[in-house]
Design a protein around this motif. Structure first.
Motif, PDB file in Angstrom:
ATOM      1  N   LEU A  43       2.631   1.691  71.121  1.00  0.00           N
ATOM      2  CA  LEU A  43       3.419   2.415  72.126  1.00  0.00           C
ATOM      3  C   LEU A  43       4.914   2.282  71.845  1.00  0.00           C
ATOM      4  CD1 LEU A  43       1.497   1.539  75.418  1.00  0.00           C
ATOM      5  CD2 LEU A  43       1.585   3.760  74.263  1.00  0.00           C
ATOM      6  N   GLY A  44       5.323   1.089  71.374  1.00  0.00           N
ATOM      7  CA  GLY A  44       6.734   0.888  71.037  1.00  0.00           C
ATOM      8  C   GLY A  44       7.174   1.777  69.894  1.00  0.00           C
ATOM      9  N   ALA A  45       6.320   1.919  68.888  1.00  0.00           N
ATOM     10  CA  ALA A  45       6.642   2.790  67.765  1.00  0.00           C
ATOM     11  C   ALA A  45       6.732   4.246  68.213  1.00  0.00           C
ATOM     12  CB  ALA A  45       5.587   2.640  66.672  1.00  0.00           C
ATOM     13  N   ALA A  46       5.857   4.646  69.137  1.00  0.00           N
ATOM     14  CA  ALA A  46       5.906   6.011  69.664  1.00  0.00           C
ATOM     15  C   ALA A  46       7.206   6.244  70.425  1.00  0.00           C
ATOM     16  CB  ALA A  46       4.705   6.266  70.566  1.00  0.00           C
ATOM     17  N   PHE A  47       7.651   5.230  71.165  1.00  0.00           N
ATOM     18  CA  PHE A  47       8.907   5.344  71.907  1.00  0.00           C
ATOM     19  C   PHE A  47      10.091   5.499  70.946  1.00  0.00           C
ATOM     20  CE2 PHE A  47      12.643   3.459  73.945  1.00  0.00           C
ATOM     21  CZ  PHE A  47      12.728   4.258  75.080  1.00  0.00           C
ATOM     22  N   LEU A  48      10.048   4.759  69.823  1.00  0.00           N
ATOM     23  CA  LEU A  48      11.110   4.902  68.826  1.00  0.00           C
ATOM     24  C   LEU A  48      11.103   6.304  68.220  1.00  0.00           C
ATOM     25  CD1 LEU A  48      10.932   1.453  66.973  1.00  0.00           C
ATOM     26  CD2 LEU A  48      12.704   2.258  68.553  1.00  0.00           C
ATOM     27  N   PRO A  74      12.409  11.190  56.668  1.00  0.00           N
ATOM     28  CA  PRO A  74      11.361  10.479  55.919  1.00  0.00           C
ATOM     29  C   PRO A  74      11.695   9.008  55.700  1.00  0.00           C
ATOM     30  CG  PRO A  74      11.870  12.585  54.883  1.00  0.00           C
ATOM     31  CD  PRO A  74      12.919  12.346  55.914  1.00  0.00           C
ATOM     32  N   VAL A  75      12.985   8.698  55.458  1.00  0.00           N
ATOM     33  CA  VAL A  75      13.397   7.309  55.243  1.00  0.00           C
ATOM     34  C   VAL A  75      13.174   6.484  56.510  1.00  0.00           C
ATOM     35  CG1 VAL A  75      15.332   5.791  54.675  1.00  0.00           C
ATOM     36  CG2 VAL A  75      15.069   7.988  53.498  1.00  0.00           C
ATOM     37  N   ILE A  76      13.576   7.046  57.645  1.00  0.00           N
ATOM     38  CA  ILE A  76      13.427   6.334  58.919  1.00  0.00           C
ATOM     39  C   ILE A  76      11.953   6.118  59.231  1.00  0.00           C
ATOM     40  CG2 ILE A  76      13.796   6.474  61.410  1.00  0.00           C
ATOM     41  CD1 ILE A  76      16.382   7.993  60.819  1.00  0.00           C
ATOM     42  N   TRP A  77      11.148   7.123  59.021  1.00  0.00           N
ATOM     43  CA  TRP A  77       9.725   7.011  59.340  1.00  0.00           C
ATOM     44  C   TRP A  77       9.028   6.015  58.435  1.00  0.00           C
ATOM     45  CZ3 TRP A  77       6.147  10.904  61.822  1.00  0.00           C
ATOM     46  CH2 TRP A  77       6.758  11.474  62.941  1.00  0.00           C
ATOM     47  N   MET A  78       9.361   6.010  57.150  1.00  0.00           N
ATOM     48  CA  MET A  78       8.769   5.021  56.252  1.00  0.00           C
ATOM     49  C   MET A  78       9.209   3.616  56.641  1.00  0.00           C
ATOM     50  SD  MET A  78       6.706   6.413  54.142  1.00  0.00           S
ATOM     51  CE  MET A  78       6.538   5.111  52.928  1.00  0.00           C
ATOM     52  N   GLY A  79      10.462   3.480  57.036  1.00  0.00           N
ATOM     53  CA  GLY A  79      10.940   2.180  57.492  1.00  0.00           C
ATOM     54  C   GLY A  79      10.178   1.699  58.712  1.00  0.00           C
ATOM     55  N   LEU A  80       9.976   2.585  59.697  1.00  0.00           N
ATOM     56  CA  LEU A  80       9.217   2.220  60.894  1.00  0.00           C
ATOM     57  C   LEU A  80       7.785   1.845  60.541  1.00  0.00           C
ATOM     58  CD1 LEU A  80      10.397   4.881  63.513  1.00  0.00           C
ATOM     59  CD2 LEU A  80      10.887   2.434  63.501  1.00  0.00           C
ATOM     60  N   PHE A  82       6.566   0.553  57.698  1.00  0.00           N
ATOM     61  CA  PHE A  82       6.452  -0.738  57.030  1.00  0.00           C
ATOM     62  C   PHE A  82       6.888  -1.890  57.935  1.00  0.00           C
ATOM     63  CE2 PHE A  82       6.376   1.940  53.196  1.00  0.00           C
ATOM     64  CZ  PHE A  82       5.239   1.407  52.598  1.00  0.00           C
ATOM     65  N   ILE A  83       7.842  -1.651  58.818  1.00  0.00           N
ATOM     66  CA  ILE A  83       8.207  -2.684  59.791  1.00  0.00           C
ATOM     67  C   ILE A  83       7.044  -2.961  60.730  1.00  0.00           C
ATOM     68  CG2 ILE A  83       9.667  -3.171  61.792  1.00  0.00           C
ATOM     69  CD1 ILE A  83      11.947  -1.757  60.327  1.00  0.00           C
ATOM     70  N   SER A  84       6.377  -1.898  61.181  1.00  0.00           N
ATOM     71  CA  SER A  84       5.207  -2.069  62.050  1.00  0.00           C
ATOM     72  C   SER A  84       4.094  -2.807  61.315  1.00  0.00           C
ATOM     73  CB  SER A  84       4.702  -0.704  62.523  1.00  0.00           C
ATOM     74  OG  SER A  84       5.700   0.000  63.229  1.00  0.00           O
ATOM     75  N   SER A  85       3.876  -2.461  60.038  1.00  0.00           N
ATOM     76  CA  SER A  85       2.853  -3.143  59.238  1.00  0.00           C
ATOM     77  C   SER A  85       3.189  -4.617  59.087  1.00  0.00           C
ATOM     78  CB  SER A  85       2.741  -2.496  57.854  1.00  0.00           C
ATOM     79  OG  SER A  85       2.410  -1.133  57.952  1.00  0.00           O
ATOM     80  N   TRP A  86       4.465  -4.916  58.835  1.00  0.00           N
ATOM     81  CA  TRP A  86       4.885  -6.305  58.662  1.00  0.00           C
ATOM     82  C   TRP A  86       4.700  -7.101  59.953  1.00  0.00           C
ATOM     83  CZ3 TRP A  86       8.729  -9.339  60.884  1.00  0.00           C
ATOM     84  CH2 TRP A  86       8.977 -10.563  60.241  1.00  0.00           C
TER      85      TRP A  86
END
Length: 288
Positions: A43-48, A74-80, A82-86
């Protein structure tokens, strides 16, 4: 380097650590907490994503804003991603370590359920904000201008994103659960000692690990010469049993930035490890 890595693939260690496929009573409560945490992370990622869309609206008000957004999105989405995965991996790791999970299968199940929970709630929040799916918003903003949820290719794209996330998490979780564990002391092994060697000793080290012929190891470096090391044998052991218990030996290549690349590993049982360690003079035995 490529030749060395190729040689390590051919090695057949006579012994290796085998997990007990068990866990403590803490594991299931902690695993449940991790799955619920994955809901909130989704839900937090969706809010971002909702905030990113507001930036899109603001940038599209001027001519060059659209081009900037197309490069940044694309850069922002890939960052989100991998941050979520981490973050999910850190919670899964905590559950495995604190719950003393030595079962790769149970660890992978936890990782799969966490990735599923994360992605379902990510798309739930995304649907509430945008009326479309998470991955599809990128296609919508760049190309489509109006997402059609009846298109089966949209769901295929969303499935691919979920598969990538679940694969990463299950792969990391399996590695966590395969780390050596002392069944007597109920403690995870820790990196506690090392032996350093010259870069010219590659062939002898590889041959020693391949044949487990430890008496023919090259002469190690003294502790004060560690900065000259090209290879090290890293030793993981039970923090309580220490040199009286078994140990995992990992042959590592050390680069100029002191980064250790694992090449191969082997396992020494109780008694064998103490004898192996005592063959080195005290001035050549390194401790962490």
């Amino acid at each position: 380097m490529e030749e060395m890595v190729e040689n390590t693939k051919k090695m057949k260690n006579k012994t290796s650590y085998q997990p007990s496929n068990s866990w403590s009573m803490k594991f299931f409560p902690m695993a449940t907490i991790v799955v619920f945490v994955s809901f909130f992370l989704g839900l937090g990622a969706a809010f971002l994503d909702f905030g990113i869309d507001k930036i899109r609206v603001w940038l599209f008000q001027w001519d060059k804003g659209r081009m900037i957004y197309f490069f940044l999105l694309p850069v922002i989405w890939m960052g989100l991603f991998f941050i979520s995965s981490w973050l999910l991996n850190q919670f899964i790791l905590a559950a495995i370590k604190q719950g003393k999970c030595r079962s790769p299968f149970a660890a992978r199940i936890l990782a799969f359920l966490s990735s599923l929970g994360f992605y379902l709630f990510l798309d739930l929040g995304h649907y509430m904000y945008f009326q479309d799916l998470h991955l599809l918003a990128l296609l919508d903003h760049l190309f489509l201008r109006g997402t059609n949820l009846q298109n089966p290719y949209f769901y295929l794209a969303a499935l691919i994103e979920f598969i990538i996330l679940s694969y990463l998490l299950t792969y990391w979780a399996k590695d966590h659960a395969l780390w050596p564990f002392c069944e007597d002391c109920l403690k995870w092994f820790e990196f506690r000692a090392y032996i350093s060697f010259n870069r010219e000793d590659r062939e002898k080290l590889m041959d020693a690990f391949q044949k487990e012929d430890w008496k023919n190891l090259p002469d190690p470096l003294d502790n004060h010469e560690k900065e000259k090391a090209g290879y090290e044998i890293h030793i993981s052991m039970c923090p309580s049993c220490r040199f009286k218990g078994p140990a995992q030996l990992i042959l590592c290549e050390i680069d100029k930035d002191d980064f250790a690349l694992d090449l191969c590993k082997t396992w020494l049982e109780k008694g064998d490890f103490e004898e192996w360690w005592n063959q080195f003079p005290s001035g050549k035995q390194g401790y962490k």
